[in-house]
Structures are given as C-alpha cells and as structure tokens.
Design a protein around this motif. Sequence first.
Motif, mmCIF file in Angstrom:
data_model
loop_
_atom_site.group_PDB
_atom_site.id
_atom_site.type_symbol
_atom_site.label_atom_id
_atom_site.label_comp_id
_atom_site.label_asym_id
_atom_site.label_seq_id
_atom_site.Cartn_x
_atom_site.Cartn_y
_atom_site.Cartn_z
ATOM 1 N N UNK A 132 36.379 34.050 29.245
ATOM 2 C CA UNK A 132 36.031 33.065 28.208
ATOM 3 C C UNK A 132 36.656 31.701 28.509
ATOM 4 N N UNK A 133 37.890 31.713 29.012
ATOM 5 C CA UNK A 133 38.566 30.468 29.372
ATOM 6 C C UNK A 133 37.764 29.722 30.436
ATOM 7 N N UNK A 134 37.389 30.423 31.496
ATOM 8 C CA UNK A 134 36.617 29.791 32.582
ATOM 9 C C UNK A 134 35.283 29.267 32.063
ATOM 10 N N UNK A 135 34.629 30.034 31.210
ATOM 11 C CA UNK A 135 33.351 29.594 30.642
ATOM 12 C C UNK A 135 33.536 28.368 29.759
ATOM 13 N N UNK A 136 34.662 28.275 29.052
ATOM 14 C CA UNK A 136 34.942 27.096 28.221
ATOM 15 C C UNK A 136 35.108 25.856 29.081
ATOM 16 N N UNK A 137 35.767 26.002 30.216
ATOM 17 C CA UNK A 137 35.944 24.871 31.126
ATOM 18 C C UNK A 137 34.584 24.443 31.671
ATOM 19 N N UNK A 138 33.781 25.402 32.063
ATOM 20 C CA UNK A 138 32.433 25.106 32.573
ATOM 21 C C UNK A 138 31.614 24.386 31.503
ATOM 22 N N UNK A 139 31.682 24.875 30.267
ATOM 23 C CA UNK A 139 30.930 24.255 29.167
ATOM 24 C C UNK A 139 31.396 22.828 28.914
ATOM 25 N N UNK A 140 32.710 22.590 28.965
ATOM 26 C CA UNK A 140 33.234 21.236 28.796
ATOM 27 C C UNK A 140 32.664 20.319 29.868
ATOM 28 N N UNK A 141 32.659 20.775 31.108
ATOM 29 C CA UNK A 141 32.130 19.966 32.214
ATOM 30 C C UNK A 141 30.646 19.660 31.996
ATOM 31 N N UNK A 142 29.888 20.654 31.591
ATOM 32 C CA UNK A 142 28.457 20.449 31.361
ATOM 33 C C UNK A 142 28.221 19.489 30.201
ATOM 34 N N UNK A 143 29.008 19.615 29.139
ATOM 35 C CA UNK A 143 28.869 18.720 27.993
ATOM 36 C C UNK A 143 29.169 17.270 28.363
ATOM 37 N N UNK A 144 30.054 17.092 29.337
ATOM 38 C CA UNK A 144 30.439 15.745 29.776
ATOM 39 C C UNK A 144 29.627 15.279 30.990
ATOM 40 N N UNK A 145 28.641 16.083 31.397
ATOM 41 C CA UNK A 145 27.811 15.776 32.570
ATOM 42 C C UNK A 145 28.654 15.561 33.824
ATOM 43 N N UNK A 146 29.660 16.442 33.981
ATOM 44 C CA UNK A 146 30.533 16.365 35.149
ATOM 45 C C UNK A 146 30.264 17.557 36.063
ATOM 46 N N UNK A 147 30.510 17.379 37.341
ATOM 47 C CA UNK A 147 30.382 18.469 38.297
ATOM 48 C C UNK A 147 31.424 19.535 37.979
ATOM 49 N N UNK A 148 31.027 20.805 38.139
ATOM 50 C CA UNK A 148 31.926 21.926 37.849
ATOM 51 C C UNK A 148 32.521 22.443 39.152
ATOM 52 N N UNK A 149 33.822 22.655 39.152
ATOM 53 C CA UNK A 149 34.491 23.221 40.318
ATOM 54 C C UNK A 149 34.016 24.657 40.537
ATOM 55 N N UNK A 150 33.713 24.984 41.765
ATOM 56 C CA UNK A 150 33.238 26.331 42.106
ATOM 57 C C UNK A 150 34.277 27.409 41.814
ATOM 58 N N UNK A 151 35.544 27.025 41.783
ATOM 59 C CA UNK A 151 36.614 28.009 41.573
ATOM 60 C C UNK A 151 36.434 28.770 40.267
ATOM 61 N N UNK A 152 35.951 28.098 39.225
ATOM 62 C CA UNK A 152 35.791 28.767 37.934
ATOM 63 C C UNK A 152 34.658 29.783 37.983
ATOM 64 N N UNK A 153 33.560 29.446 38.676
ATOM 65 C CA UNK A 153 32.467 30.403 38.845
ATOM 66 C C UNK A 153 32.926 31.608 39.670
ATOM 67 N N UNK A 154 33.661 31.330 40.733
ATOM 68 C CA UNK A 154 34.155 32.410 41.596
ATOM 69 C C UNK A 154 35.099 33.338 40.837
ATOM 70 N N UNK A 155 35.956 32.767 40.000
ATOM 71 C CA UNK A 155 36.901 33.582 39.223
ATOM 72 C C UNK A 155 36.154 34.468 38.235
ATOM 73 N N UNK A 156 35.112 33.940 37.592
ATOM 74 C CA UNK A 156 34.313 34.753 36.670
ATOM 75 C C UNK A 156 33.695 35.924 37.419
ATOM 76 N N UNK A 157 33.129 35.657 38.589
ATOM 77 C CA UNK A 157 32.533 36.733 39.392
ATOM 78 C C UNK A 157 33.558 37.778 39.793
ATOM 79 N N UNK A 158 34.727 37.316 40.215
ATOM 80 C CA UNK A 158 35.821 38.223 40.606
ATOM 81 C C UNK A 158 36.244 39.102 39.416
#
Length: 145
Positions: free
Chosen positions: A54-80
């Motif tokens: 949920x934490x990683x998804x919140x960071x991703x959502x914040x980035x999307x809301x601000x139209x900022x590029x998302x670091x791949x590390x958060x996606x990778x951590x969710x997958x892991x």
Amino acid sequence: MVEKNILHSFYRWSKLNFPPNQVPTLEWQEELYQATVGSQLATQFPVERDYCIRFCKSVIQLCQDCNMEVSEQFYEKIGELHLQPSSAADFYKTYFLSSDPSLTVSLREARAVISGGTTGLSSWTAGEYLACWLDGQDRARLVEG
C-alpha cells in the motif's frame, strides 16, 4: 530530504499523509525508497507485507497525481512483495525514540488479535508515549528518584 512523519508512518504501518506541497521528483523518490522500503532497517526488520505494498502504491499515486515520472523501484518492490506469501515472515514496527535516527526500537508484531497463544504481539501507544517522555527527562533526576 524525506520528512520525519513519512518515515514514522512507514515504520509504524500508519496512515500515510504526504505534505500538500510535496513534489515527487525522481531524486525525492530515490531518497524515500532508500529511507523506507529499500533501507537496511526495513531489510533487517521488515514492515508488514500488505502495508508495504500500500505504501508503494501511495507513492505511485502521488507521482501520477502530480504528473511526475515514477521510479521503477516502487513497481519492482510491489512485484517482489506479491511473490512472497503473506504470512511467510515476521513483521516489525520500528519506533524512533529521539531525533537521532540510529536510536530505534523494533518490535515483532502481528495483525491478529491472538497470535502464538497470546495477545501480546502488538505494541501499545502508551509505551511509545512513555519512551518519548523518558527521552525528554533529565536522566540524572530519574535515577535519583
């Protein structure tokens, strides 16, 4: 620099509130990742798996809301984390007892009301307040009584 309340929220599995003016640049995301899900502390004393997702998804959502590029590390951590069984490991809440970030206490916790035949696998808010109060007291006066 990552705000202290974000770090405390992560390590205590509590509701995450980003500052309203937070701009999630890639540099900020890297600092956040290294201070939370990618930190040595989180590796040694991992937070609860579903909270970390949920934490990683919140960071991703914040980035999307601000139209900022998302670091791949958060996606990778969710997958892991999705590859790990949800009950495979012990999980910990970590408390920072002073302004010194190296002074921490990590407690093994469980979300279940009864776990391992006891109800004692969750920390009490009163214990945290007591530790903070003791940290602010004159140690010599406490020893003297």
